[in-house]
Design an enzyme around this catalytic site. Sequence first.
Site, mmCIF file in Angstrom:
data_model
loop_
_atom_site.group_PDB
_atom_site.id
_atom_site.type_symbol
_atom_site.label_atom_id
_atom_site.label_comp_id
_atom_site.label_asym_id
_atom_site.label_seq_id
_atom_site.Cartn_x
_atom_site.Cartn_y
_atom_site.Cartn_z
ATOM 1 N N VAL A 76 -7.013 23.977 -4.844
ATOM 2 C CA VAL A 76 -5.546 24.019 -4.839
ATOM 3 C C VAL A 76 -4.932 23.097 -5.891
ATOM 4 O O VAL A 76 -3.754 23.238 -6.237
ATOM 5 C CB VAL A 76 -4.973 23.675 -3.445
ATOM 6 N N SER A 158 1.232 17.008 9.634
ATOM 7 C CA SER A 158 0.480 16.151 10.548
ATOM 8 C C SER A 158 1.472 15.347 11.364
ATOM 9 O O SER A 158 2.651 15.225 10.996
ATOM 10 C CB SER A 158 -0.417 15.206 9.734
ATOM 11 N N TYR A 175 -2.067 9.690 2.547
ATOM 12 C CA TYR A 175 -2.073 10.754 3.548
ATOM 13 C C TYR A 175 -0.699 10.874 4.198
ATOM 14 O O TYR A 175 -0.120 11.969 4.268
ATOM 15 C CB TYR A 175 -3.148 10.491 4.608
ATOM 16 N N THR A 210 -12.078 18.828 13.981
ATOM 17 C CA THR A 210 -12.611 19.338 12.719
ATOM 18 C C THR A 210 -13.287 18.187 11.994
ATOM 19 O O THR A 210 -13.191 17.022 12.400
ATOM 20 C CB THR A 210 -11.488 19.904 11.826
#
Length: 276
Positions: A76, A158, A175, A210
Amino acid sequence: MGLLDGKVAFITGAARGQGRSHAVHLAKEGACIIAVDICADIASNGYPMASRDELAETATLVESVGGKIVTAVADVRDFAGLKSALDAGVEQFGRLDIVCANAGIATMAFRELTIEEELEMWTDVIDVNLTGALHTAKAAIPHIVAGGRGGSIVFTSSTAGLKGFGGSQAGGLGYAASKHGIVGLMRTLANALAPQSIRVNTVHPTAVNTMMAVNPAMTAFLENYPGGGPHLKNPMPVGLLEPEDISHAVAFLVSDAAQYITGVTLPVDAGFCNKL
């Protein structure tokens, strides 16, 4: 009859985790899938990325539920390569209706880092999570507009995109900054694209089962996060959500049942954001 019969969905980060779950779930609802993943490691990331075999497994799972899928290896961060992969998928299926900008990394660490290491983490997580989301949208929007039928874009943010946590290292800061940035991207595109009936929303998962959440680097970070313990627990009695839990929310947002829902930040978080 599925909720998404006849529609085509583009999903990034589709080789495993939430992206794979979205691909299978949307295929069950009748959508054809264009799935991409980087299928290569990123040096600053503290866990291995998905593989070509895992992307192939996603394709097998989609086909096992009666879905049609085309896959491609694409990063990406590379707009030209991402656009080429999407263009090929649209050429095969003839249209594009849905975008799940899901690809992301979390470059957390709990050890002393050099400033060079920290800045590399910052750059990589911003490039993948935020610039990658922009690239995904910019590659996809012309196809949706050309269809003249409207459409739906869902960005994966998130709980860290709504609340201020992530530590003081540049990886965690990056993040949180990237996931907050996705909200600004979503809100602005929601306004810009509303006249064409293209809806844009974000989902905000708490920790999901995950590789991003369940790896040694992340475990060490969470165990040593300032104010951790109960502070980082979900109010509802669940430790980790499953990818399918997020897929249910995504499927609703991209369906006609949500045809007038746009500009929304939707937590799927067992009450986590409400508590903080």
